[in-house]
Every structure is written in structure tokens, then in C-alpha cells.
Design a protein around this motif. Structure first.
Motif, PDB file in Angstrom:
ATOM      1  N   LYS A  97      -3.072  -6.803   6.025  1.00 19.41           N
ATOM      2  CA  LYS A  97      -2.703  -8.037   6.823  1.00 19.41           C
ATOM      3  C   LYS A  97      -1.326  -7.926   7.360  1.00 19.41           C
ATOM      4  O   LYS A  97      -0.394  -7.220   6.822  1.00 19.41           O
TER       5      LYS A  97
ATOM      6  N   TYR B 274       0.626  -1.275  -0.062  1.00 19.35           N
ATOM      7  CA  TYR B 274      -0.028  -0.006  -0.068  1.00 19.35           C
ATOM      8  C   TYR B 274       0.883   1.286   0.060  1.00 19.35           C
ATOM      9  O   TYR B 274       1.860   1.315   0.606  1.00 19.35           O
TER      10      TYR B 274
ATOM     11  N   VAL C  99     -10.038   4.646   3.099  1.00 20.58           N
ATOM     12  CA  VAL C  99     -10.259   4.236   4.532  1.00 20.58           C
ATOM     13  C   VAL C  99     -10.687   2.695   4.558  1.00 20.58           C
ATOM     14  O   VAL C  99     -10.214   1.973   5.306  1.00 20.58           O
ATOM     15  N   ASP C 100     -11.354   2.372   3.409  1.00 17.73           N
ATOM     16  CA  ASP C 100     -11.964   0.883   3.683  1.00 17.73           C
ATOM     17  C   ASP C 100     -11.080  -0.036   3.357  1.00 17.73           C
ATOM     18  O   ASP C 100     -10.945  -1.011   4.098  1.00 17.73           O
ATOM     19  N   ARG C 101      -9.975   0.511   2.643  1.00 12.76           N
ATOM     20  CA  ARG C 101      -9.013  -0.451   2.344  1.00 12.76           C
ATOM     21  C   ARG C 101      -8.141  -0.929   3.396  1.00 12.76           C
ATOM     22  O   ARG C 101      -7.407  -2.061   3.506  1.00 12.76           O
ATOM     23  N   LEU C 102      -7.873  -0.108   4.528  1.00 10.55           N
ATOM     24  CA  LEU C 102      -7.359  -0.455   5.603  1.00 10.55           C
ATOM     25  C   LEU C 102      -7.567  -1.718   6.460  1.00 10.55           C
ATOM     26  O   LEU C 102      -7.112  -2.468   7.051  1.00 10.55           O
ATOM     27  N   CYS C 103      -9.094  -1.873   6.461  1.00  8.63           N
ATOM     28  CA  CYS C 103      -9.519  -3.340   6.623  1.00  8.63           C
ATOM     29  C   CYS C 103      -9.301  -4.542   6.333  1.00  8.63           C
ATOM     30  O   CYS C 103      -9.101  -5.499   6.888  1.00  8.63           O
ATOM     31  N   ASP C 104      -8.386  -4.225   5.033  1.00  5.55           N
ATOM     32  CA  ASP C 104      -8.068  -5.622   4.277  1.00  5.55           C
ATOM     33  C   ASP C 104      -6.566  -5.958   4.727  1.00  5.55           C
ATOM     34  O   ASP C 104      -5.839  -6.845   4.400  1.00  5.55           O
TER      35      ASP C 104
ATOM     36  N   ARG D 110      -2.310  -3.900  12.972  1.00  7.68           N
ATOM     37  CA  ARG D 110      -2.792  -5.224  11.995  1.00  7.68           C
ATOM     38  C   ARG D 110      -1.297  -5.880  11.829  1.00  7.68           C
ATOM     39  O   ARG D 110      -1.430  -7.023  11.001  1.00  7.68           O
TER      40      ARG D 110
ATOM     41  N   ILE E  38      -3.069   2.156  12.794  1.00  8.06           N
ATOM     42  CA  ILE E  38      -3.893   0.741  12.295  1.00  8.06           C
ATOM     43  C   ILE E  38      -3.101  -0.039  11.618  1.00  8.06           C
ATOM     44  O   ILE E  38      -3.147  -1.283  12.079  1.00  8.06           O
TER      45      ILE E  38
END
Length: 288
Positions: free
Chosen positions: A176, A132, A169-174, A203, A199
Motif C-alpha cells: 500500500k 518489505y 510475488v503474491d505479497r506484492l498485491c498487498d 502502488r 509495481i
């Protein structure tokens, strides 16, 4: 600078090993105080515990506290674009911008920038997950450039751009543990970027930070911190050294990826030809 004066005042009370640390740190202060304990220990030819003892000898509980004190005292809180313009006009500075930029790029060959570039290449090339690339309002330009170039060499490269609404911001959930984040964060640091770094670290992913010489607070969370100059003789900060450092990383990665990059570039060309995406202008059809 308070910490620098503290080192000078305590110098004669330090052991031989601690004096070597002091010399390394004051050589290009404050940038030379950047990095992890292991990096500074290697440059001073001492053990990491000796670096910790050095910080405690100066009155700090931890080495992180020592670095935080340095960042606090050198941080220019009056670095808004308006303030830079005011200082420029008051100083009467003129010319020399090209020489200034060239000198900033040449300094990338020195430590700690040179070491950080090498370490960045090692971390990025070892990544088996996604990469990222992110930055703030201004620095996202450099992040997008890295993502664009890197995507020609490997898959799963994602640019997290603040201009892309809430999707980034949503991509931060992915993210690993196997992923990494290359983050560009320059002075007038944004709280938003620090939150992103927190964040990502929570993770389990690694962070490669490209920042200015005042050092973004994110360096406490980064695996590698690459310092570059942003100030120039003009009232405008520059991305030239940051882009040059990015290019140095990319060139090294070309050699690392080798056949993998060639195969991917071939597939990309085939896809582009079939879809007509990014078709180049045929100069043979250009009117004479």
C-alpha cells in the motif's frame, strides 16, 4: 567517460552556479552524480532549477536523461562471475583484500552514501505501514539480514526472497501507499527486480535502494539511493559494505524506536520462551 569529458569541455561556458554543480558531480564521479535534483542542489548550494539548467546546458532534455547517460557509460556489461575470475587471473592481483574491504566501509562516511543512510533512516522510521525487504539471487542475503534485525524492533517486516517459491510475488498485491520497500540490487541487475520496483511505485509506496557504484536502473524509481562498493581486489564481489551500511541504518533506528523496540523485544522473548522457539543452548548442562 563521455559525460565527464562533456562536463570538462563545457566548464568555461557554465555560470558560477553551474560550475559549482559541475565540481560537485566530478568530485567523485560517477557516484557523485547520483541522487535527486534536490540532493545535488543542496550539495552545490544552488536551486533545483539550476541543476535542471545545468543538464540542459550539456545537451540533455531532462536531468534524468543526464543520469541515464552516466549509468549507461559506466555500466560494466562484462561483470559475470566468469569474467571477474578471468580478469583476476590475467592481472596477477594478490592480497590486500582486508584493507580493500576496510577502505570501502570507511567511504560510507562520505557523501552521497552518508546522506543516503540518513535519508533511509528518516523514511524507514516514518513508515506507518509494512516494511518489505527484497533482493535478487545474490543480494537477497542482505535483504534477509535487514528483515531479521528490523523485525526485533517493529512489527510488519516482510522479507521477499526469490528462494521462497512464488509466495513473495503474491505479497506484492498487498503493498500500500503507507508501506516502503528496501531493495538491494547489484550489478548484473535482474529484470525481475526492476519489475518489482515498478509495481511498488505504481502502488504509491516508497523505495529505498541499496546498489553498487554503477547504479541500478531502479534508482530512477527510488526515493533514496544508497551506493556501496561491491568490487574488491579478489574476483568475488562483496556484501561487506552493504551489510555495514545496513548496520548503520539499524543502529540509528534503535535510537529512533527506543521504548517501542524494548517493549517488542520483551514480548518476543516471552513468546519464544512459551513456544520453545529458538531455545538457546544451556551451557550449564554442557559436559565437562
Amino acid at each position: 567517460m563521455i559525460v565527464r569529458k562533456l562536463i570538462d569541455s563545457k566548464f568555461n561556458q557554465l555560470s558560477a552556479s553551474e560550475r559549482r554543480i559541475a565540481k560537485v558531480i566530478t568530485e567523485r564521479y560517477p557516484v557523485s552524480a547520483l541522487g535527486g535534483i534536490e540532493d545535488i542542489a543542496e550539495r552545490a548550494s544552488v536551486s533545483p532549477p539550476t541543476v535542471t539548467r545545468f543538464a540542459k546546458r550539456l545537451g540533455f532534455d531532462r536531468f534524468n536523461d543526464f543520469q541515464r547517460a552516466i549509468r549507461s557509460e559506466v555500466q560494466d556489461n562484462d561483470s559475470s562471475p566468469l569474467a571477474l575470475f578471468d580478469r583476476y587471473h590475467q592481472s596477477g592481483a594478490d592480497g590486500g583484500i582486508l584493507a580493500d574491504l576496510a577502505a570501502s566501509v570507511v567511504r560510507l562516511e562520505d557523501d552521497p552514501a552518508a546522506t543516503a543512510i540518513t535519508q533511509s533512516v528518516e523514511i524507514i522510521s516514518a513508515c506507518r505501514g509494512r516494511i518489505y525487504c527484497a533482493g535478487g539471487r545474490w543480494s537477497s542475503v542482505a535483504a534477509q539480514y535487514l528483515a531479521f534485525q528490523l523485525a526485533t524492533m517493529r512489527g510488519e517486516v516482510h522479507a521477499l526472497l526469490p528462494q521462497a517459491s512464488g509466495l513473495w510475488v503474491d505479497r506484492l498485491c498487498d503493498i500500500k501507499r503507507s508501506d516502503i520497500l528496501v531493495l538491494y540490487d547489484f550489478r548484473r541487475y535482474q529484470e525481475e527486480m526492476f519489475a518489482v520496483a515498478e509495481i511498488v511505485r505504481a502502488r504509491g509506496a516508497k523505495i529505498v535502494l541499496v546498489t553498487d557504484l554503477d547504479l541500478s536502473p531502479i534508482c530512477e524509481l527510488a526515493e533514496v539511493t544508497l551506493p556501496v562498493a561491491v568490487a574488491t581486489t579478489s574476483p568475488l564481489d562483496t556484501l561487506v559494505p552493504a551489510i555495514a551500511a545496513t548496520d548503520a541504518i539499524l543502529v540509528a533506528l534503535v535510537d529512533v524506536y527506543k521504548d517501542r523496540s524494548s517493549a517488542r523485544m520483551k514480548r518476543l522473548e516471552e513468546v519464544r520462551q512459551k513456544t520453545g522457539a529458538g531455545a538457546n543452548l544451556d551451557l550449564r548442562q554442557w559436559p565437562k
